[in-house]
Design a protein around this motif. Structure first.
Motif, PDB file in Angstrom:
ATOM      1  N   ASP A  19       0.814  -1.218   0.000  1.00  0.00           N
ATOM      2  CA  ASP A  19       0.000   0.000   0.000  1.00  0.00           C
ATOM      3  C   ASP A  19       0.847   1.267   0.000  1.00  0.00           C
ATOM      4  N   LEU A  20       2.153   1.129  -0.064  1.00  0.00           N
ATOM      5  CA  LEU A  20       3.063   2.265   0.110  1.00  0.00           C
ATOM      6  C   LEU A  20       2.705   3.462  -0.763  1.00  0.00           C
ATOM      7  N   LEU A  21       2.583   3.293  -2.050  1.00  0.00           N
ATOM      8  CA  LEU A  21       2.321   4.432  -2.935  1.00  0.00           C
ATOM      9  C   LEU A  21       0.952   5.050  -2.660  1.00  0.00           C
ATOM     10  N   LEU A  22      -0.027   4.212  -2.420  1.00  0.00           N
ATOM     11  CA  LEU A  22      -1.384   4.670  -2.116  1.00  0.00           C
ATOM     12  C   LEU A  22      -1.399   5.539  -0.854  1.00  0.00           C
ATOM     13  N   VAL A  23      -0.747   5.044   0.194  1.00  0.00           N
ATOM     14  CA  VAL A  23      -0.712   5.743   1.476  1.00  0.00           C
ATOM     15  C   VAL A  23       0.146   7.007   1.385  1.00  0.00           C
ATOM     16  N   HIS A  24       1.271   6.898   0.717  1.00  0.00           N
ATOM     17  CA  HIS A  24       2.169   8.060   0.591  1.00  0.00           C
ATOM     18  C   HIS A  24       1.452   9.212  -0.121  1.00  0.00           C
ATOM     19  N   GLU A  25       0.679   8.884  -1.141  1.00  0.00           N
ATOM     20  CA  GLU A  25      -0.075   9.920  -1.854  1.00  0.00           C
ATOM     21  C   GLU A  25      -1.043  10.630  -0.908  1.00  0.00           C
ATOM     22  N   LEU A  26      -1.742   9.866  -0.061  1.00  0.00           N
ATOM     23  CA  LEU A  26      -2.675  10.470   0.890  1.00  0.00           C
ATOM     24  C   LEU A  26      -1.919  11.303   1.929  1.00  0.00           C
ATOM     25  N   TRP A  27      -0.867  10.721   2.510  1.00  0.00           N
ATOM     26  CA  TRP A  27      -0.128  11.399   3.570  1.00  0.00           C
ATOM     27  C   TRP A  27       0.590  12.664   3.106  1.00  0.00           C
ATOM     28  N   ARG A  31      -3.754  18.909   2.363  1.00  0.00           N
ATOM     29  CA  ARG A  31      -4.759  19.055   3.428  1.00  0.00           C
ATOM     30  C   ARG A  31      -4.624  17.997   4.519  1.00  0.00           C
ATOM     31  N   ILE A  32      -3.997  16.873   4.220  1.00  0.00           N
ATOM     32  CA  ILE A  32      -3.751  15.841   5.227  1.00  0.00           C
ATOM     33  C   ILE A  32      -2.481  16.161   6.004  1.00  0.00           C
ATOM     34  N   ARG A  33      -1.418  16.477   5.286  1.00  0.00           N
ATOM     35  CA  ARG A  33      -0.124  16.686   5.957  1.00  0.00           C
ATOM     36  C   ARG A  33      -0.122  17.933   6.838  1.00  0.00           C
ATOM     37  N   TYR A  34      -1.045  18.852   6.597  1.00  0.00           N
ATOM     38  CA  TYR A  34      -1.052  20.105   7.346  1.00  0.00           C
ATOM     39  C   TYR A  34      -1.056  19.850   8.856  1.00  0.00           C
ATOM     40  N   ILE A  93      -4.684   7.635  16.086  1.00  0.00           N
ATOM     41  CA  ILE A  93      -4.348   8.500  14.949  1.00  0.00           C
ATOM     42  C   ILE A  93      -5.322   8.165  13.816  1.00  0.00           C
ATOM     43  N   TYR A  94      -5.727   9.165  13.060  1.00  0.00           N
ATOM     44  CA  TYR A  94      -6.628   8.922  11.938  1.00  0.00           C
ATOM     45  C   TYR A  94      -6.565  10.081  10.969  1.00  0.00           C
ATOM     46  N   GLY A  95      -6.997   9.828   9.765  1.00  0.00           N
ATOM     47  CA  GLY A  95      -7.080  10.859   8.743  1.00  0.00           C
ATOM     48  C   GLY A  95      -7.994  10.382   7.633  1.00  0.00           C
ATOM     49  N   ILE A  96      -8.776  11.277   7.103  1.00  0.00           N
ATOM     50  CA  ILE A  96      -9.741  10.955   6.049  1.00  0.00           C
ATOM     51  C   ILE A  96      -9.408  11.779   4.805  1.00  0.00           C
ATOM     52  N   HIS A  97      -9.551  11.167   3.654  1.00  0.00           N
ATOM     53  CA  HIS A  97      -9.315  11.859   2.385  1.00  0.00           C
ATOM     54  C   HIS A  97     -10.142  13.147   2.379  1.00  0.00           C
ATOM     55  N   PRO A  98      -9.535  14.270   2.022  1.00  0.00           N
ATOM     56  CA  PRO A  98     -10.255  15.554   2.072  1.00  0.00           C
ATOM     57  C   PRO A  98     -11.572  15.575   1.292  1.00  0.00           C
ATOM     58  N   ASN A  99     -11.671  14.812   0.210  1.00  0.00           N
ATOM     59  CA  ASN A  99     -12.923  14.784  -0.556  1.00  0.00           C
ATOM     60  C   ASN A  99     -14.074  14.185   0.244  1.00  0.00           C
ATOM     61  N   LEU A 100     -13.740  13.506   1.349  1.00  0.00           N
ATOM     62  CA  LEU A 100     -14.761  12.806   2.129  1.00  0.00           C
ATOM     63  C   LEU A 100     -15.016  13.451   3.491  1.00  0.00           C
TER      64      LEU A 100
END
Length: 171
Positions: A19-27, A31-34, A93-100
């Protein structure tokens, strides 16, 4: 270890190296990394290290980071889970895709992982810290029944601390 958690709308499965590339893109999305990484773009190797640590934590403690998939969404909805701490009290710890954002996914996913560690693993307590300006995350923790236990300024960032004990109601 493959502990899949399910809710009415979500499926959560442990994060894997694949899942590395998928997760890295989100992280690394702005708006997530902020709040997650104090607005720092982490490297692919740092993301790999987080995933490897999560896999190790699942083996040692029974918890780590789960990826969140919403049944009606075709992309990664987010992540939720726990990081170990020096006092052996896991930190949520948690984070949701900004579109959601605004759909209740953070609360639903965090509730699932909280229930798992407090009820299934029978851990006595969990913690969370959140950037004070992140009002939405503060509201999620409050909806989950977590109690505010303190405030500190770390490297110029105001943080709020929360705890939840197993004996307390989990929503």
């Amino acid at each position: 270890m493959s502990i899949v958690l399910e809710t009415a709308r979500l499926q959560l499965r442990p994060c894997q190296i694949e899942d590395l590339l998928l997760v890295h893109e989100l992280w690394t999305s702005d708006r997530i990394r902020y709040f997650l990484f104090d607005n720092r773009v982490i490297s692919l190797e740092e993301s790999r290290s987080f995933i490897e640590d999560s896999l190790s934590n699942f083996e040692r403690h029974g918890y780590g980071l789960w990826l969140i998939f919403a049944r009606e969404i075709s992309y990664l909805a987010g992540f939720a889970g726990f990081l170990p701490s020096e006092e052996a009290i896991p930190s949520l710890i948690y984070g949701i895709h900004p579109n959601l954002w605004g759909n209740g996914y953070a609360t639903e996913a965090a509730n699932a992982v909280l229930h798992y560690v407090l009820e299934e693993l029978a851990l006595p307590k969990v913690r969370a810290d959140v950037d004070e300006p992140n009002i939405s995350s503060v509201q999620v923790l409050e909806k989950l029944g977590m109690k505010r236990t303190g405030r500190a300024v770390i490297k110029g960032h105001p943080l709020l601390y929360f705890e939840l004990y197993r004996s307390e109601d989990i929503t």
